[in-house]
Design a protein around this motif. Sequence first.
Motif, PDB file in Angstrom:
ATOM      1  N   VAL A 180      -3.388  24.615  21.034  1.00 56.30           N
ATOM      2  CA  VAL A 180      -3.234  25.976  20.506  1.00 56.30           C
ATOM      3  C   VAL A 180      -3.610  25.932  19.031  1.00 56.30           C
ATOM      4  N   GLY A 181      -4.608  26.728  18.636  1.00 60.15           N
ATOM      5  CA  GLY A 181      -5.055  26.619  17.251  1.00 60.15           C
ATOM      6  C   GLY A 181      -5.775  27.833  16.738  1.00 60.15           C
ATOM      7  N   THR A 182      -6.201  27.738  15.479  1.00 57.62           N
ATOM      8  CA  THR A 182      -6.940  28.803  14.828  1.00 57.62           C
ATOM      9  C   THR A 182      -7.728  28.217  13.658  1.00 57.62           C
ATOM     10  N   GLY A 183      -8.532  29.043  13.011  1.00 57.25           N
ATOM     11  CA  GLY A 183      -9.311  28.578  11.866  1.00 57.25           C
ATOM     12  C   GLY A 183      -9.633  29.718  10.937  1.00 57.25           C
ATOM     13  N   THR A 184      -9.986  29.392   9.696  1.00 59.20           N
ATOM     14  CA  THR A 184     -10.389  30.410   8.727  1.00 59.20           C
ATOM     15  C   THR A 184     -11.184  29.784   7.587  1.00 59.20           C
ATOM     16  N   LYS A 239       0.353  30.514   8.831  1.00 60.17           N
ATOM     17  CA  LYS A 239       0.752  31.867   9.228  1.00 60.17           C
ATOM     18  C   LYS A 239      -0.095  32.337  10.410  1.00 60.17           C
ATOM     19  N   PHE A 240      -1.388  32.063  10.357  1.00 58.57           N
ATOM     20  CA  PHE A 240      -2.278  32.430  11.472  1.00 58.57           C
ATOM     21  C   PHE A 240      -1.940  31.622  12.729  1.00 58.57           C
ATOM     22  N   GLN A 241      -1.573  30.350  12.528  1.00 53.04           N
ATOM     23  CA  GLN A 241      -1.202  29.516  13.665  1.00 53.04           C
ATOM     24  C   GLN A 241       0.048  30.071  14.358  1.00 53.04           C
ATOM     25  N   LEU A 242       1.013  30.497  13.568  1.00 54.76           N
ATOM     26  CA  LEU A 242       2.228  31.089  14.140  1.00 54.76           C
ATOM     27  C   LEU A 242       1.881  32.340  14.939  1.00 54.76           C
ATOM     28  N   ALA A 243       0.963  33.150  14.399  1.00 54.21           N
ATOM     29  CA  ALA A 243       0.556  34.376  15.100  1.00 54.21           C
ATOM     30  C   ALA A 243      -0.137  34.054  16.424  1.00 54.21           C
ATOM     31  N   THR A 244      -0.931  32.980  16.443  1.00 53.53           N
ATOM     32  CA  THR A 244      -1.601  32.582  17.684  1.00 53.53           C
ATOM     33  C   THR A 244      -0.576  32.155  18.728  1.00 53.53           C
ATOM     34  N   ARG A 245       0.418  31.379  18.284  1.00 50.70           N
ATOM     35  CA  ARG A 245       1.475  30.976  19.220  1.00 50.70           C
ATOM     36  C   ARG A 245       2.251  32.184  19.734  1.00 50.70           C
ATOM     37  N   ASP A 285      -4.429  39.104  12.743  1.00 52.60           N
ATOM     38  CA  ASP A 285      -3.191  38.325  12.753  1.00 52.60           C
ATOM     39  C   ASP A 285      -3.456  36.837  12.979  1.00 52.60           C
ATOM     40  N   VAL A 286      -4.419  36.510  13.844  1.00 52.11           N
ATOM     41  CA  VAL A 286      -4.686  35.098  14.150  1.00 52.11           C
ATOM     42  C   VAL A 286      -5.759  34.487  13.242  1.00 52.11           C
ATOM     43  N   SER A 287      -6.643  35.320  12.701  1.00 48.64           N
ATOM     44  CA  SER A 287      -7.641  34.848  11.735  1.00 48.64           C
ATOM     45  C   SER A 287      -8.440  36.033  11.208  1.00 48.64           C
ATOM     46  N   PRO A 288      -8.661  36.111   9.894  1.00 46.89           N
ATOM     47  CA  PRO A 288      -9.441  37.213   9.333  1.00 46.89           C
ATOM     48  C   PRO A 288     -10.949  37.054   9.535  1.00 46.89           C
TER      49      PRO A 288
END
Length: 346
Positions: A157-161, A170-176, A139-142
């Motif tokens: 608050v973050g993510t990467g891919t 979409k992944f950022q929203l899931a992280t939040r 959900d936050v990153s594949p």
Amino acid sequence: MKMISPSNVAVDIGQTLKPHEYIGMVRREVLDAHLRDRASAAGATVINGLFTKMDKPLDKYAPYVIHYNEYDGRPGSSGKKVTMEVDAVIGADGANSRVAKSIDAGDYEYAIAFQERIKIPDDKMKYYENLAEMYVGDDVSPDFYGWVFPKCDHVAVGTGTVTHKPDIKKFQLATRLRARDKILGGKIIRVEAHPIPEHPRPRRLANRVALVGDAAGYVTKCSGEGIYFAAKSGRMCAEAIVEGSENGTRMVEEADLRKYLEKWDKTYWPTYKVLDILQKVFYRSNPAREAFVEMCADEYVQKMTFDSYLYKKVAPGNPLEDLKLAVNTIGSLVRANALRNEMAKI
């Protein structure tokens, strides 16, 4: 640090840290200004400019001619075109390095990192005062992870891919959403996005031009760490120039700069390789990530992880403990695969 699995199992990491050991968190807008000021105080000439191109020397000892736009700091200024003659060039201009392009350094695969700086209520900030969170899951990153990192008086608050860049928001929203209860009432104060190199460029040196940091592709897999390696490679390259030029009494050559690359690869290649393997094994599916978080609860795993992370070298292990770890890893992966097969049948 707290590791949080796809099913929200949380494991506290850091029980093996000594009193003087910690994970440092920085705000780049503060750190970068500090480094510039320190360089200036040490005698460097700081120029507010944008590198555009360079003319390569016509013979072995001729200078490089650097072209750049110099800015006076006033809003809307288009900059003044300026040239400068130099003996050597260190390309430290980030993942989209123009210096790298000028020497045909080649491309690399990269991740896109996206984060929001969020000002959260003081009582919630207290929770993150000495804590970093790392979330794993499809959900936050594949293929990477999501995070909540403290930044003094707010959080990032973050993510990467790498593989699904168009889905980064979409992944950022899931992280939040995963961290929602802990950042509830927060206000976004800054949004940032940045490419993260996934491996070194094919070419990092050409004549008297060398690449360091993100420009060279020095970011580790699995953790995505780059600041330490950027600073360290810049220092090692500069030391090679000082030594090769005999403190400015002779012209440096490619052979002098190549010593920096040889030293770098010898020192850090094992670290990059181990983290590359870890990412390929444990970031491939949610069951594998569950196994990864389960392993992180082990005290020996934590000690090996932090000894390697803090001192930037693959820590030598205890043969008996390594054997136990191998058995436990296999067991975790077997359970992960069994879980994945069960989920596939549903």
